[in-house]
Design a protein around this motif. Structure first.
Motif, mmCIF file in Angstrom:
data_model
loop_
_atom_site.group_PDB
_atom_site.id
_atom_site.type_symbol
_atom_site.label_atom_id
_atom_site.label_comp_id
_atom_site.label_asym_id
_atom_site.label_seq_id
_atom_site.Cartn_x
_atom_site.Cartn_y
_atom_site.Cartn_z
ATOM 1 N N GLY A 107 0.857 -1.183 0.000
ATOM 2 C CA GLY A 107 0.000 0.000 0.000
ATOM 3 C C GLY A 107 0.891 1.229 0.000
ATOM 4 O O GLY A 107 2.086 1.143 0.329
ATOM 5 N N TYR A 108 0.310 2.373 -0.350
ATOM 6 C CA TYR A 108 1.116 3.578 -0.504
ATOM 7 C C TYR A 108 0.586 4.737 0.327
ATOM 8 O O TYR A 108 -0.615 4.957 0.413
ATOM 9 N N VAL A 109 1.550 5.475 0.881
ATOM 10 C CA VAL A 109 1.282 6.744 1.544
ATOM 11 C C VAL A 109 2.217 7.746 0.891
ATOM 12 O O VAL A 109 3.443 7.574 0.926
ATOM 13 N N GLY A 110 1.658 8.759 0.256
ATOM 14 C CA GLY A 110 2.462 9.754 -0.428
ATOM 15 C C GLY A 110 2.273 11.133 0.183
ATOM 16 O O GLY A 110 1.262 11.406 0.820
ATOM 17 N N TYR A 111 3.279 11.961 -0.019
ATOM 18 C CA TYR A 111 3.167 13.347 0.405
ATOM 19 C C TYR A 111 3.913 14.235 -0.576
ATOM 20 O O TYR A 111 4.905 13.838 -1.177
ATOM 21 N N ILE A 144 0.446 21.474 1.324
ATOM 22 C CA ILE A 144 -0.282 22.731 1.501
ATOM 23 C C ILE A 144 -1.277 22.650 2.654
ATOM 24 O O ILE A 144 -1.376 23.573 3.462
ATOM 25 N N THR A 145 -1.993 21.525 2.771
ATOM 26 C CA THR A 145 -3.057 21.437 3.779
ATOM 27 C C THR A 145 -2.725 20.563 4.985
ATOM 28 O O THR A 145 -3.351 20.710 6.033
ATOM 29 N N ASP A 146 -1.764 19.662 4.857
ATOM 30 C CA ASP A 146 -1.452 18.735 5.950
ATOM 31 C C ASP A 146 -0.141 19.050 6.663
ATOM 32 O O ASP A 146 0.253 18.322 7.572
ATOM 33 N N PHE A 147 0.530 20.104 6.253
ATOM 34 C CA PHE A 147 1.783 20.527 6.870
ATOM 35 C C PHE A 147 1.739 22.025 7.132
ATOM 36 O O PHE A 147 1.440 22.805 6.228
ATOM 37 N N PRO A 155 -1.805 16.306 9.962
ATOM 38 C CA PRO A 155 -2.776 15.723 9.026
ATOM 39 C C PRO A 155 -4.210 15.908 9.500
ATOM 40 O O PRO A 155 -4.492 15.889 10.695
ATOM 41 N N GLY A 156 -5.101 16.073 8.531
ATOM 42 C CA GLY A 156 -6.516 16.149 8.847
ATOM 43 C C GLY A 156 -7.043 14.792 9.293
ATOM 44 O O GLY A 156 -6.547 13.751 8.849
#
Length: 184
Positions: A107-111, A144-147, A155-156
């Motif tokens: 599975g993937y988690v990207g930022y 932009i929105t999670d950092f 994170p939201g």
């Protein structure tokens, strides 16, 4: 069952460590029966460029990397997006792998600026070539929105839905692929 959560960035001042810790804590907090999660940081392995001359210490790092990755039944890859793709150090580390990842799930988690979507797309193709099966659901964190100030990870709460679904898929597919690995 062991699931490796792999931080795929080695840069100084990287965001990957905070993202990796978040997904690891989230996964462990689910208390999945019979599942152990381990956080692995690529930065802990001094891998040479594939095909380049390597020192004795670097060759030992390659062996340790292969052994660590082979010890897992499935994976979650944490990837930054650099120049609309996966980072070079992570790609290099993946190029060392073959049988260690064959017939396993990831599975993937990207930022990144666009949540790491382009890096994840790159990884899907790279990993398919190595018989590493990508699950559908991914987690994408936006710089932009999670950092805060592009560097402090906040994170939201809404990301928990995708994180849970992605982990469910990794566990399900990892169990299914276990039977294939026993036959092959």
């Amino acid at each position: 069952m062991k699931i490796g959560i792999i931080i795929g960035s080695v840069r100084e001042s990287r965001n990957g460590e905070a993202v990796g810790k978040w997904i690891h804590d989230f996964a462990v907090g689910r208390q999945d029966e019979g599942v152990e999660y381990e956080l692995v940081d690529l930065k802990d392995y001094n891998l040479p460029f594939l095909g380049a001359a390597a020192s004795e210490n670097q060759m030992a790092a390659v062996g340790a990397w292969l052994s660590k990755i082979a010890s897992f039944d499935g994976y979650v890859f944490i990837t930054p997006e650099y120049n609309r793709s996966v980072g070079g150090a992570f790609k290099n580390a993946l190029d060392y792998l073959d049988g260690e990842i064959k017939n396993k799930a990831v599975g993937y988690v990207g930022y990144g600026g666009l949540g790491g979507a382009f890096a994840i797309q790159s990884l899907r193709g790279i990993n398919a070539e190595r018989s590493l099966a990508s699950v559908r659901t991914m987690v994408s964190f936006s710089l932009i929105t999670d950092f805060e100030n592009f560097s402090v990870f906040k994170p939201g709460a809404h990301h928990a839905v995708n994180a849970s679904a992605m982990l469910d898929e990794v566990i399900l597919w990892s169990r299914a692929f276990e039977t294939i690995r026993k036959v092959s």
